[in-house]
Write a protein that holds these residues in place. Structure first.
Motif, PDB file in Angstrom:
ATOM      1  N   LYS A 330       0.830  -1.208   0.000  1.00 51.05           N
ATOM      2  CA  LYS A 330       0.000   0.000   0.000  1.00 51.05           C
ATOM      3  C   LYS A 330       0.868   1.263   0.000  1.00 51.05           C
ATOM      4  O   LYS A 330       0.594   2.203  -0.752  1.00 51.05           O
ATOM      5  N   GLN A 331       1.913   1.276   0.852  1.00 54.76           N
ATOM      6  CA  GLN A 331       2.798   2.435   0.865  1.00 54.76           C
ATOM      7  C   GLN A 331       3.468   2.608  -0.486  1.00 54.76           C
ATOM      8  O   GLN A 331       3.643   3.735  -0.963  1.00 54.76           O
ATOM      9  N   ARG A 332       3.841   1.495  -1.091  1.00 50.08           N
ATOM     10  CA  ARG A 332       4.498   1.568  -2.396  1.00 50.08           C
ATOM     11  C   ARG A 332       3.567   2.164  -3.443  1.00 50.08           C
ATOM     12  O   ARG A 332       3.965   2.987  -4.265  1.00 50.08           O
ATOM     13  N   ALA A 333       2.300   1.772  -3.401  1.00 49.24           N
ATOM     14  CA  ALA A 333       1.331   2.295  -4.373  1.00 49.24           C
ATOM     15  C   ALA A 333       1.146   3.799  -4.200  1.00 49.24           C
ATOM     16  O   ALA A 333       1.098   4.549  -5.183  1.00 49.24           O
ATOM     17  N   LEU A 334       1.055   4.259  -2.945  1.00 44.61           N
ATOM     18  CA  LEU A 334       0.893   5.696  -2.706  1.00 44.61           C
ATOM     19  C   LEU A 334       2.123   6.463  -3.179  1.00 44.61           C
ATOM     20  O   LEU A 334       2.014   7.550  -3.758  1.00 44.61           O
ATOM     21  N   LEU A 335       3.305   5.898  -2.946  1.00 45.95           N
ATOM     22  CA  LEU A 335       4.522   6.558  -3.396  1.00 45.95           C
ATOM     23  C   LEU A 335       4.601   6.581  -4.921  1.00 45.95           C
ATOM     24  O   LEU A 335       5.028   7.578  -5.523  1.00 45.95           O
ATOM     25  N   MET A 336       4.159   5.500  -5.551  1.00 51.66           N
ATOM     26  CA  MET A 336       4.137   5.462  -7.017  1.00 51.66           C
ATOM     27  C   MET A 336       3.240   6.561  -7.581  1.00 51.66           C
ATOM     28  O   MET A 336       3.563   7.182  -8.605  1.00 51.66           O
ATOM     29  N   LEU A 337       2.134   6.830  -6.918  1.00 50.41           N
ATOM     30  CA  LEU A 337       1.234   7.889  -7.382  1.00 50.41           C
ATOM     31  C   LEU A 337       1.877   9.264  -7.219  1.00 50.41           C
ATOM     32  O   LEU A 337       1.674  10.157  -8.051  1.00 50.41           O
ATOM     33  N   ASP A 338       2.674   9.431  -6.159  1.00 54.15           N
ATOM     34  CA  ASP A 338       3.400  10.696  -6.011  1.00 54.15           C
ATOM     35  C   ASP A 338       4.457  10.842  -7.109  1.00 54.15           C
ATOM     36  O   ASP A 338       4.651  11.928  -7.659  1.00 54.15           O
ATOM     37  N   ILE A 339       5.137   9.749  -7.412  1.00 51.99           N
ATOM     38  CA  ILE A 339       6.126   9.786  -8.500  1.00 51.99           C
ATOM     39  C   ILE A 339       5.429  10.055  -9.831  1.00 51.99           C
ATOM     40  O   ILE A 339       5.933  10.817 -10.671  1.00 51.99           O
ATOM     41  N   ALA A 340       4.249   9.464 -10.016  1.00 50.01           N
ATOM     42  CA  ALA A 340       3.473   9.719 -11.234  1.00 50.01           C
ATOM     43  C   ALA A 340       3.137  11.209 -11.351  1.00 50.01           C
ATOM     44  O   ALA A 340       3.168  11.775 -12.450  1.00 50.01           O
ATOM     45  N   SER A 341       2.845  11.847 -10.217  1.00 50.76           N
ATOM     46  CA  SER A 341       2.578  13.283 -10.242  1.00 50.76           C
ATOM     47  C   SER A 341       3.792  14.059 -10.722  1.00 50.76           C
ATOM     48  O   SER A 341       3.673  15.060 -11.450  1.00 50.76           O
ATOM     49  N   GLY A 342       4.990  13.592 -10.324  1.00 52.44           N
ATOM     50  CA  GLY A 342       6.213  14.235 -10.788  1.00 52.44           C
ATOM     51  C   GLY A 342       6.400  14.095 -12.287  1.00 52.44           C
ATOM     52  O   GLY A 342       6.763  15.047 -12.979  1.00 52.44           O
ATOM     53  N   HIS A 343       6.143  12.896 -12.796  1.00 48.82           N
ATOM     54  CA  HIS A 343       6.209  12.689 -14.249  1.00 48.82           C
ATOM     55  C   HIS A 343       5.223  13.616 -14.964  1.00 48.82           C
ATOM     56  O   HIS A 343       5.549  14.213 -15.998  1.00 48.82           O
ATOM     57  N   LEU A 344       4.029  13.733 -14.398  1.00 46.25           N
ATOM     58  CA  LEU A 344       2.998  14.550 -15.029  1.00 46.25           C
ATOM     59  C   LEU A 344       3.400  16.023 -15.031  1.00 46.25           C
ATOM     60  O   LEU A 344       3.240  16.720 -16.043  1.00 46.25           O
ATOM     61  N   ALA A 345       3.949  16.490 -13.913  1.00 43.00           N
ATOM     62  CA  ALA A 345       4.381  17.886 -13.829  1.00 43.00           C
ATOM     63  C   ALA A 345       5.507  18.183 -14.815  1.00 43.00           C
ATOM     64  O   ALA A 345       5.647  19.310 -15.293  1.00 43.00           O
ATOM     65  N   ALA A 346       6.294  17.142 -15.129  1.00 46.94           N
ATOM     66  CA  ALA A 346       7.400  17.320 -16.078  1.00 46.94           C
ATOM     67  C   ALA A 346       6.967  17.065 -17.517  1.00 46.94           C
ATOM     68  O   ALA A 346       7.806  17.108 -18.425  1.00 46.94           O
ATOM     69  N   ARG A 348       5.705  14.197 -18.773  1.00 42.62           N
ATOM     70  CA  ARG A 348       5.898  12.816 -19.228  1.00 42.62           C
ATOM     71  C   ARG A 348       4.609  12.026 -18.998  1.00 42.62           C
ATOM     72  O   ARG A 348       4.460  11.314 -17.998  1.00 42.62           O
ATOM     73  N   LEU A 349       3.661  12.168 -19.929  1.00 39.59           N
ATOM     74  CA  LEU A 349       2.337  11.570 -19.740  1.00 39.59           C
ATOM     75  C   LEU A 349       2.383  10.055 -19.707  1.00 39.59           C
ATOM     76  O   LEU A 349       1.721   9.422 -18.875  1.00 39.59           O
ATOM     77  N   ASP A 350       3.114   9.462 -20.647  1.00 37.60           N
ATOM     78  CA  ASP A 350       3.143   7.994 -20.697  1.00 37.60           C
ATOM     79  C   ASP A 350       3.658   7.411 -19.388  1.00 37.60           C
ATOM     80  O   ASP A 350       3.052   6.484 -18.829  1.00 37.60           O
ATOM     81  N   GLY A 351       4.787   7.938 -18.903  1.00 40.31           N
ATOM     82  CA  GLY A 351       5.338   7.442 -17.645  1.00 40.31           C
ATOM     83  C   GLY A 351       4.400   7.680 -16.482  1.00 40.31           C
ATOM     84  O   GLY A 351       4.239   6.818 -15.613  1.00 40.31           O
ATOM     85  N   ALA A 352       3.760   8.846 -16.465  1.00 38.94           N
ATOM     86  CA  ALA A 352       2.870   9.191 -15.360  1.00 38.94           C
ATOM     87  C   ALA A 352       1.692   8.228 -15.269  1.00 38.94           C
ATOM     88  O   ALA A 352       1.424   7.654 -14.208  1.00 38.94           O
ATOM     89  N   PHE A 353       0.996   8.022 -16.370  1.00 48.31           N
ATOM     90  CA  PHE A 353      -0.232   7.226 -16.294  1.00 48.31           C
ATOM     91  C   PHE A 353       0.029   5.727 -16.332  1.00 48.31           C
ATOM     92  O   PHE A 353      -0.794   4.941 -15.851  1.00 48.31           O
ATOM     93  N   THR A 354       1.171   5.309 -16.848  1.00 50.39           N
ATOM     94  CA  THR A 354       1.546   3.898 -16.740  1.00 50.39           C
ATOM     95  C   THR A 354       1.796   3.537 -15.278  1.00 50.39           C
ATOM     96  O   THR A 354       1.323   2.517 -14.771  1.00 50.39           O
ATOM     97  N   VAL A 390      -3.014   6.420 -23.395  1.00 51.78           N
ATOM     98  CA  VAL A 390      -2.650   5.971 -22.061  1.00 51.78           C
ATOM     99  C   VAL A 390      -3.549   6.616 -21.008  1.00 51.78           C
ATOM    100  O   VAL A 390      -3.895   5.985 -19.997  1.00 51.78           O
ATOM    101  N   VAL A 391      -4.006   7.847 -21.245  1.00 52.43           N
ATOM    102  CA  VAL A 391      -4.913   8.515 -20.311  1.00 52.43           C
ATOM    103  C   VAL A 391      -6.322   7.947 -20.453  1.00 52.43           C
ATOM    104  O   VAL A 391      -7.022   7.724 -19.451  1.00 52.43           O
TER     105      VAL A 391
END
Length: 403
Positions: A330-346, A348-354, A390-391
């Motif tokens: 569960k912690q890993r999933a929440l952290l992955m979503l935070d990392i996805a937010s970083g990809h999105l802010a940069a 990188r749509l494919d990386g973010a939503f994958t 991907v979205v």
């Protein structure tokens, strides 16, 4: 025994040599009591692996017998196992030096109830909260009933401490299920019980737990007020782990209101104190898991996601291996979503939503409302033109979710 030995990275032969017995004898002990064995031998191995005696079914006097080198254990002692609770409590004893300080002064009732609570807390990492919550609430009712029958004020205080832990766990489970109203109710109950226990460290822990909840919910003012109250409980005697953890909570609160400078200051303070945790004898009870520099790095990722600072996320990712490790789904999933937010802010749509899709699947597997809502927040943060495939695929999976 086996779980504790593996956690310590010892072979059966090494444990046997350290305890003056054979590899075969250690193997028998790990075989759930199959065959014959000496009670003093059991106590010596438990002591070597730092497992409290009652968790392997031994009275404290039996451990003392073992320390004297007297190998005469009785059949009654051999079979005085704690029953079902002992079976689930061995696993939490592995890396749980925090609880040993509490066990040292607890009565048998309080210690056994606490052992079960700790086992449930560890199960939470890989078990749907909806499957645990009814059992935990029943456990809370049992703890409260036992406390009502306690004969002394001292015993009532000990059981109030156990009840505080169970109520806090109930709050955590409801938070994971997305039931924030019930989560606040149970966190409030845990604080009240902690105060009845007259244990300032426990009261500070429960205030910090509610502060963490409020900070994640975006209620920065409440989060900061609660952390100040938690620090006030302990004054100058703040253990490094408590200071580091509360600084991390403060960082989340500052990030919630978009204050990067204050967030960075709090994270720097958390990292400095987390580095000192390893020099303490053990994380003090009631901390079940230690607070490490890797967890500070994970907090920087979370704060970076809330502040829209992709450089914080990319810069801290390499240090988050502990949180991303198996066993913390569960912690890993929440952290992955935070990392996805970083990809999105940069951009990188494919990386973010994958990555967000992988985290969402974990949320669905564990029926975690908190993970699903965080996935929805990631989706809301994208407002571009016609979304790419991907979205759209992510939308299709998210729109069919009903928890």
């Amino acid at each position: 025994m086996k779980l504790a030995r593996v956690e310590a990275r010892l072979s059966q032969r090494q444990v046997g040599e350290a305890c003056g017995t054979s590899q075969a004898a250690v193997s028998r002990l790990e075989g759930r009591g199959v065959g014959s064995y000496d009670t003093a031998q059991l106590a010596r191995v438990a002591n070597h692996l730092q497992i409290p005696p009652h968790l392997v079914g031994l009275a404290d006097h039996t451990a003392a017998v073992a320390a004297r080198g007297d190998g005469n254990g009785t059949d009654v002692e051999r079979r005085s196992f704690v029953g079902g609770v002992a079976a689930i409590a061995v696993a939490p004893a592995l890396s749980m030096a925090p609880t040993q300080q509490a066990f040292a002064v607890d009565s048998a009732q309080a210690a056994t109830l606490r052992a079960a609570t700790t086992a449930f807390r560890r199960l939470d990492g890989t078990t749907p909260s909806r499957q645990l919550v009814d059992t935990v609430l029943s456990h809370l009712r049992l703890t409260q009933a036992v406390a009502q029958d306690a004969e002394t004020d001292e015993e009532r205080a000990r059981l109030a401490a156990v009840g505080s832990e169970v109520a806090s766990l109930a709050g955590w489970l409801h938070w994971d299920m997305g039931d924030n109203g019930s989560a606040r109710t149970w966190y409030g109950a845990s604080i009240k019980a902690a105060r009845r226990s007259a244990n300032p460290l426990l009261a500070a822990y429960q205030l910090g737990s509610l502060a963490q909840f409020e900070a994640h919910a975006g209620n920065a003012a409440q989060g900061l007020t609660l952390t100040r109250s938690a620090r006030k409980q302990l004054g100058d005697g703040l253990p490094a782990i408590a200071d580091a953890w509360l600084s991390g909570v403060e960082a989340l609160a500052h990030a919630a209101v978009g204050d990067p400078d204050s967030t960075d200051q709090a994270l720097t303070a958390a990292a400095r104190r987390a580095e000192q945790v390893k020099h303490e004898e053990a994380p003090p009870w009631p901390w079940v898991f230690s607070f490490t520099e890797a967890k500070v790095a994970a907090l920087r990722v979370s704060c970076g996601a809330r502040l829209g600072l992709p450089r914080w996320i990319s810069g801290a990712r390499e240090s988050t291996a502990e949180v991303m490790a198996p066993g913390h789904d569960k912690q890993r999933a929440l952290l992955m979503l935070d990392i996805a937010s970083g990809h999105l802010a940069a951009g990188r749509l494919d990386g973010a939503f994958t990555m967000a899709a992988r985290a969402l699947e974990t949320g669905l597997r564990y029926k975690s409302g908190r993970i699903v809502e965080r996935a929805r927040a990631v989706r809301r943060s994208y407002s571009g033109p016609t979304p790419p495939k991907v979205v759209r695929d992510f939308d299709d999976r998210l729109h069919g979710v009903f928890l």
